[in-house]
Each structure stands twice: as C-alpha cells, then as structure tokens.
Design a protein around this motif. Sequence first.
Motif, mmCIF file in Angstrom:
data_model
loop_
_atom_site.group_PDB
_atom_site.id
_atom_site.type_symbol
_atom_site.label_atom_id
_atom_site.label_comp_id
_atom_site.label_asym_id
_atom_site.label_seq_id
_atom_site.Cartn_x
_atom_site.Cartn_y
_atom_site.Cartn_z
ATOM 1 N N LEU A 47 12.900 -11.167 0.667
ATOM 2 C CA LEU A 47 13.662 -10.664 1.816
ATOM 3 C C LEU A 47 13.835 -11.720 2.903
ATOM 4 O O LEU A 47 14.639 -11.540 3.819
ATOM 5 N N LEU A 48 13.064 -12.803 2.801
ATOM 6 C CA LEU A 48 13.199 -13.846 3.812
ATOM 7 C C LEU A 48 14.357 -14.785 3.510
ATOM 8 O O LEU A 48 14.754 -15.593 4.352
ATOM 9 N N GLU A 49 14.891 -14.693 2.318
ATOM 10 C CA GLU A 49 15.985 -15.597 1.950
ATOM 11 C C GLU A 49 17.333 -15.011 2.351
ATOM 12 O O GLU A 49 17.488 -13.792 2.427
ATOM 13 N N PHE A 55 0.825 -1.213 0.000
ATOM 14 C CA PHE A 55 0.000 0.000 0.000
ATOM 15 C C PHE A 55 0.861 1.266 0.000
ATOM 16 O O PHE A 55 0.748 2.134 -0.878
ATOM 17 N N MET A 56 1.790 1.353 0.937
ATOM 18 C CA MET A 56 2.609 2.567 1.023
ATOM 19 C C MET A 56 3.634 2.617 -0.101
ATOM 20 O O MET A 56 3.932 3.687 -0.629
ATOM 21 N N GLY A 57 4.176 1.454 -0.443
ATOM 22 C CA GLY A 57 5.215 1.389 -1.470
ATOM 23 C C GLY A 57 4.729 1.931 -2.809
ATOM 24 O O GLY A 57 5.452 2.653 -3.510
ATOM 25 N N ARG A 76 7.913 6.792 11.625
ATOM 26 C CA ARG A 76 6.919 6.001 12.357
ATOM 27 C C ARG A 76 5.512 6.530 12.101
ATOM 28 O O ARG A 76 5.013 7.390 12.849
ATOM 29 N N PRO A 77 4.835 6.039 11.067
ATOM 30 C CA PRO A 77 3.453 6.483 10.855
ATOM 31 C C PRO A 77 2.521 5.805 11.857
ATOM 32 O O PRO A 77 2.821 4.711 12.328
ATOM 33 N N SER A 78 1.405 6.447 12.158
ATOM 34 C CA SER A 78 0.432 5.795 13.057
ATOM 35 C C SER A 78 -0.442 4.859 12.233
ATOM 36 O O SER A 78 0.062 3.865 11.721
HETATM 37 N N1 LIG Z 1 -0.466 0.385 6.782
HETATM 38 C C1 LIG Z 1 -0.360 0.908 7.979
HETATM 39 O O1 LIG Z 1 -1.352 1.284 8.614
HETATM 40 C C2 LIG Z 1 0.975 1.108 8.571
HETATM 41 C C3 LIG Z 1 2.112 0.585 8.017
HETATM 42 N N2 LIG Z 1 3.316 0.797 8.611
HETATM 43 C C4 LIG Z 1 4.542 0.262 8.038
HETATM 44 O O2 LIG Z 1 4.620 0.694 6.700
HETATM 45 C C5 LIG Z 1 5.265 -0.264 5.902
HETATM 46 C C6 LIG Z 1 4.417 -0.568 4.697
HETATM 47 O O3 LIG Z 1 3.155 -1.021 5.127
HETATM 48 P P1 LIG Z 1 2.012 -1.346 4.078
HETATM 49 O O4 LIG Z 1 2.387 -0.804 2.773
HETATM 50 O O5 LIG Z 1 0.736 -0.955 4.696
HETATM 51 O O6 LIG Z 1 2.095 -2.923 4.051
HETATM 52 P P2 LIG Z 1 1.623 -3.934 2.908
HETATM 53 O O7 LIG Z 1 1.258 -5.200 3.604
HETATM 54 O O8 LIG Z 1 0.640 -3.323 2.016
HETATM 55 O O9 LIG Z 1 2.962 -4.173 2.079
HETATM 56 C C7 LIG Z 1 3.978 -4.955 2.567
HETATM 57 C C8 LIG Z 1 5.041 -5.042 1.512
HETATM 58 O O10 LIG Z 1 6.105 -5.854 2.002
HETATM 59 C C9 LIG Z 1 6.417 -6.812 1.013
HETATM 60 N N3 LIG Z 1 6.957 -8.048 1.549
HETATM 61 C C10 LIG Z 1 6.449 -8.780 2.553
HETATM 62 N N4 LIG Z 1 7.191 -9.891 2.703
HETATM 63 C C11 LIG Z 1 8.166 -9.844 1.759
HETATM 64 C C12 LIG Z 1 9.240 -10.688 1.406
HETATM 65 N N5 LIG Z 1 9.468 -11.814 2.057
HETATM 66 N N6 LIG Z 1 10.049 -10.338 0.388
HETATM 67 C C13 LIG Z 1 9.833 -9.190 -0.296
HETATM 68 N N7 LIG Z 1 8.849 -8.344 -0.005
HETATM 69 C C14 LIG Z 1 8.020 -8.674 1.009
HETATM 70 C C15 LIG Z 1 5.087 -7.094 0.358
HETATM 71 O O11 LIG Z 1 5.332 -7.748 -0.857
HETATM 72 P P3 LIG Z 1 4.274 -8.779 -1.495
HETATM 73 O O12 LIG Z 1 3.377 -7.930 -2.313
HETATM 74 O O13 LIG Z 1 5.146 -9.662 -2.286
HETATM 75 O O14 LIG Z 1 3.580 -9.478 -0.365
HETATM 76 C C16 LIG Z 1 4.546 -5.696 0.215
HETATM 77 O O15 LIG Z 1 5.125 -5.055 -0.866
HETATM 78 C C17 LIG Z 1 5.521 -1.446 6.799
HETATM 79 O O16 LIG Z 1 6.850 -1.398 7.236
HETATM 80 C C18 LIG Z 1 4.569 -1.246 7.961
HETATM 81 O O17 LIG Z 1 5.076 -1.815 9.137
HETATM 82 C C19 LIG Z 1 3.435 1.562 9.741
HETATM 83 C C20 LIG Z 1 2.353 2.095 10.316
HETATM 84 C C21 LIG Z 1 1.021 1.894 9.817
#
Ligand SMILES: NC(=O)C1=CN([C@@H]2O[C@H](COP(=O)(O)OP(=O)(O)OC[C@H]3O[C@@H](n4cnc5c(N)ncnc54)[C@H](OP(=O)(O)O)[C@@H]3O)[C@@H](O)[C@H]2O)C=CC1
Length: 631
Positions: free
Chosen positions: A131-133, A66-68, A315-317
Amino acid sequence: MCKVMRLFNVFEAPPRARDPRFTSLPEDDFVESFVRLQQSGQTCAMSSIVDYYRGKTILVTGATGFMGKVLVEKLLRACPDVERLYLLVRHKAGQTPTQRINSIVEGKLFDQLRQLQPDFQSKLRPITSDLLEPDLGLSQSDEELLVSKVNIVFHSAAMVKFQEHLKYSLQMNVLATQRLLGLCQKMTSLEAFIHVSTAYAYCNRQFIEEIVYPPRVHPQKLLDCIEWMDDDMVSTITPDLVRDHPNTWMDDDMVSTITPDLVRDHPNTWMDDDMVSTITPDLVRDHPNTYTFSKGIAENLLLEQRGHVPLAIIRPSIVTATWREPLPGWVDNFNGPTGIFIAIGKGILRTMSGDPAAKADIVPVDVPINLMIAAAWNIAVKGHSSLSGLSSRGLEIPINLMIAAAWNIAVKGSGETQIYNCTTGTTNPYTWGQIATKTIDFYLETPLEQPFRIPPKGAQFTLHRWWHEFWVPITHLLPAYISDVLFRAMGKKPRMVRLYDKLHKSLESLDWFTCRGWDWSNTNVMKLQRQLSEEDRKLFYFDVSAIDWDQYMENYLIGAKRYVLKEDVSKIPECRRYIQRVLRIQYVLKFVAVVIAWRVLIARSRRVRNLWFVMIGQLLRLLNALRLGKH
Ligand SMILES: NC(=O)C1=CN([C@@H]2O[C@H](COP(=O)(O)OP(=O)(O)OC[C@H]3O[C@@H](n4cnc5c(N)ncnc54)[C@H](OP(=O)(O)O)[C@@H]3O)[C@@H](O)[C@H]2O)C=CC1
Ligand SMILES: CCCCCCCCCCCCCCCCCCCC(=O)SCCNC(=O)CCNC(=O)[C@H](O)C(C)(C)COP(=O)(O)OP(=O)(O)OC[C@H]1O[C@@H](n2cnc3c(N)ncnc32)[C@H](O)[C@@H]1OP(=O)(O)O
C-alpha cells in the motif's frame, strides 16, 4: 442458508464461558463438540446480512493483521455463499502473499472454519500489493480485476506503531487510504467501503461523538508536505502539528524552525527528512503520538474526497482478544494491553503509571468485526437515512436499492458517511484497576511458564508518576542488573536490562491512555443494532452490554498464554507447583532475614537486648500461668 443459521444457534450465551457442556473440555474436543452442537441446531431463521453477502466479492486490506484475520474468518464462516475474498498482501520476510495467507489459515483461529468448510481456501485470492507504493503496487491486470469485480471493501491495513516517524504514519495511514479510495472510485460495482479508524483519532478531546472533527491541517496540504519534506523535517514539526492550530497550517514558529533546513541546498525535494522531523512536534501537538494524529487526518481526507463512494468509518477503542467467536480468548500479538498482561504474568512488570479508577475501554476483536460486516450491509442495502425511508415503503431490493441510490445521488449529491464509535465504556464500564487485580490474581492461580519473578500482588499502579518512577529502579532495574550479572557469570547472554528498556519504552507510549479517561457517544452503533433482525443480532453480535468482564478476562489471559506465548496449558499444574515452591522459599528467606536483622540488633544495641529479655521473660511467665491453670 438454513445450514448457516443452524451454526449460530448456540451463541445466545457465550459458549464455553457459560455453558457447562464446555467447561472441562480440552481444546480439540471443544471444537468438535462445538461443531456437533452447531450442526444439531433447530431453527432456520432469515438473516438479511447473510443474504446480502451471497455472491459478493470482497476486498480486504490488512488481512495478515490481528483484526484482518478475524474478519476473513468470520466472513467465510458466517457468510458461506460469499463469492470471493481478494486480500491485498505484501511480500514479507521472504514469503509471498500466498505463502503468508496459507500459513495464517493453518492456525488455530481457522480450526472451526476448516471443519465446517474444508474447501474454504478456494474463496481466498491473495493479491500482491504494497500500500505504500504508487498504485498500491498492483499489477495492471489485478487492478482491472478489482475495479470490475469488487462489491465491498474493508480497509484495515495501517501503521499501528504509536511513535512511528510522522512521514511513514502519514504515508501508510493517510496516503495509502487516499490511494485505496482512488481505486474504489474506479470500481464499477462498489456498494460499501468500510474504513477502520480508531476511537482515539481525536483523543485530544475528552468527549468524542460519532462525527469527524475538522483537522487543523488540511490533509492534502500535509500529504503534499511529506512529499517534499525529509524525515528530520517531519520529526521537527510533529509536536507543533499535533497541538491546536485553528486557522493556518504552518504558523510562524514552525516556519522559523525549519528555516535553517530550508535555506540549505536541496536539489531534489523541497522538504527533506530532517526538515520533516524538525517540524513534527509542532505538527502533532496535543496528540500523544503520530498514530492517532494520522488516523484523524485519514478520516478527514476520506470525508472530503470520497465523492460517491458509500463510506462508513468504524472506530474501535482498544481491541483485545476474542470474546466468543470463533474461540474465546484468541489473540496473536503483544499490542495494546496484551504485552502488559504478559509482562505482569512473567513477574517482570511491577510498577506502572495509570488511573486505576479510569474506564479501560477495551473491546473484544469479534465486536468491531461484526460491526464492520453489519455496517457494510447497512450502507449497501439500507443506504443512508433517506434510503431507509424508501425501503420501508415496500420497494424490493435490488430495485429499491437502484432507485433509492439514484435518487440519493441526484438529490443529495452524496449521502452521509456513517461513523461508529465501537467502544465499551459507556455501556459496560470496566476499570484499569479491576483489570490489574484480575490479571495478577489470575496469573498467580494459572501461572505462565518460567516467570522471571512471581506476579506482584503488591504492584504499584498509580496516577502519581513520581511514585512509579521511584519504584522503577528498585523493582525493575535492580533485579534486571542482578540477573544480567548472574547470566554473565553462568556464561549466558544477558537480556533482562534490554528487555526492561523495551518495556519502559512501551509503558511510556501507553501512559497517555492509562492515565486518562474518555467518553464516546454510540448513537449510531445503537441505531444499527436496532435495525438488525433478531437473527442477525445473534450472528453478528456487537452488543457489549452482555460481556461478563471477569469471565472475558480469564479467557483473554489464558489466550495470551496459549496463542501468543504458545505455552502448553497441560503444564499449568506444574507451573502452579513451581510458583508455590518459590513463594514458600520467599517466606523462609524473609523469616531468615528478619531473624538475622534482629540478631544483629541485639548484638549491637543494649536497649534492643533489654527489650528482647523483657519479651522472653513475659513469654515464659505467660507459659507458666497457662500450665498452672491446666492443673
Ligand atoms: N489493535 C487495536 O487495538 C486497534 C486497531 N485499530 C485499527 O484497526 C486496524 C487493524 O489493526 P490491527 O489488525 O490491530 O493491526 P496489525 O498491525 O495487526 O495489522 C496491520 C495490517 O496492515 C498491513 N500493512 C501495514 N503496512 C502495509 C503495507 N505497506 N502494505 C500492505 N499492508 C500493510 C499489515 O500487513 P503486514 O502483515 O504485511 O505487515 C497488517 O496486515 C488498523 O487500521 C488500526 O488502526 C483501531 C483501534 C484499535
Ligand atoms: C503493575 C500493574 C499494572 C497494571 C496494568 C493494568 C493494565 C494496563 C494495560 C494498559 C494498556 C493500554 C493500552 C492502550 C492502547 C491504546 C490504543 C489506542 C488505539 C489503537 O488504535 S492502538 C493500535 C494498536 N497499537 C499498539 O498497540 C501499538 C503499541 N506498540 C508500539 O507502539 C510499539 O510496538 C512499541 C511498544 C512502542 C515498541 O516499538 P519499537 O521499539 O519500534 O519496536 P517494535 O514495535 O518493532 O517491536 C519490537 C518487538 O517487541 C515486541 N513488542 C512490542 N510491544 C511489546 C510489548 N508491549 N511487550 C513485549 N514485546 C513487545 C514486538 O512484537 C516486536 O517483536 P518481534 O518479535 O516482531 O521483533
């Protein structure tokens, strides 16, 4: 450059939300007009941030999340001279990283960018990486490429499920972060590493400052232990882990708990999965879940092991739909409050525990994204506080940067890590109660398609858990069972009871956050805000005091309908008519029910019958008097 600056002139006020030029435009016209307006902008000011990103090579993890997605879009749109974005993406559901990125950039979120820069995809390079590898699953050539080219790293990937097994939360949120840090340490031209944490990383505290709080368990010890513990053992120690242990990491209780598991035969690993599960409750203790616990551990690990990597932690909420850019109200998943709003709109959710008066610290996703981009600039160009002092003495970048960085490393060993609490409650509070009322009212006016029931005007949203639990069987389970019986009778697959199971699981995991309130300091965020030029403050806005929450919620709720449920907004009048019809039927049914109940009472009770006749007599007398009065 001038062209870029022109693009953002309209952002002084949120577009669409406040600008009458947008209010009645359908989506496509909106985007077109938006682009036209941007291109007809007048001024051409300087943006230090856009300047800084010119020619930079950026690495993003979590770009499919979502954020990415919002980060990638904003970087490309706001900084069109960026050299390249390497996106670390894993294979998923039979799709290659390139296929996944291609389908993401075809989405609505990228509409505006596609119009502004039709060739933007040439800047994106998906790289296969899990990233888990070990070694992040990177090929040797990819690793070499990243080490030699990357200037800025945004680490957004994470395991965000609250109740994930501790082992996997730690592997993804801590171990993978450590591996990425290792890669950063090898990079020859790294200028900034932005780690996305969460404002709830220390939600066992009530007041959270922009500092990293020391962990009870040393991150490395924890990582060592998940290597040898199996899943069950990790689960067992989790509750103990998340409660407060000031000195040692495994106390006597925890050791006793895992002893039976320990003494049985384990030829290969030392702690197996059972053992990890066993100690999980002990480990996780005063944290609500393994997610917040692991995010706190990751911060500690970064702080301790970062060496000379220029690091900032954001650190977003609770991250919610976009506020302004690239389009208001965009959201693409059920996480956090979105799933709850949809459940209200579909008439499924009718009771929930929570504190209506507590601050709902939601933050629109474009805010942390802008903050991340600005923080990377700040850390790279301005460096640490000592570096800003130098730059004000007139040294020019990059000479300034080189001299200052060398000085900083020599004198201080390594600079400070900037931590930013990206929250809204302190500056612009909005409560869960206000959100609940807004959501119900909005979805009554702008209904979702095929609701299970009408959104509940008299929903229970209470801090008294017993009251919520009292209403669950009446307002949730009974209608679910009735409807599943009807589904079965019609030869359809019953699904409501299963859906409610899922909803209740989700409510349970959110309970900790809705029943409490936190206060975060935001000194660093304010300081960064002050350091930006006026132009940058507009381009990379993160001043949340300007959010009009009621207006924001309307965009968010319609966004959930449009982008998460993929419903057609042109059918809203039809949905409204349907809701009104159902409401009318409900009134008639209620009236009929009252008449029948009264009729039964009259038939069974002499007293009620007498009362009825007295009432009728009085009514006739009144009518008579009125008639005589007229004559
Ligand atoms: N959403 C929220 O309310 C909040 C989020 N955050 C932080 O913001 C960041 C982004 O959150 P958000 O975008 O919502 O999360 P999402 O769950 O939407 O996205 C998580 C991302 O991490 C990737 N990912 C997970 N596991 C792996 C892996 N093994 N290898 C490669 N990529 C991987 C996912 O890839 P894939 O598509 O392949 O699964 C996806 O792109 C996180 O660090 C979260 O902790 C902080 C505060 C609030
Ligand atoms: C009656 C009046 C009410 C008034 C209400 C007022 C508003 C209250 C809003 C309260 C919101 C509070 C939010 C607090 C959030 C705190 C945030 C902390 C900061 C962070 O960093 S959070 C990062 C974001 N993470 C999350 O939000 C994760 C939450 N989700 C989970 O932990 C799990 O998904 C969950 C819900 C426990 C379920 O886990 P699991 O059973 O393992 O299932 P999956 O995750 O695999 O999901 C299966 C399937 O279900 C979909 N799904 C997930 N959640 C929901 C949902 N809430 N509603 C509907 N559907 C949901 C998910 O997308 C999956 O779908 P697939 O199609 O992929 O199978």
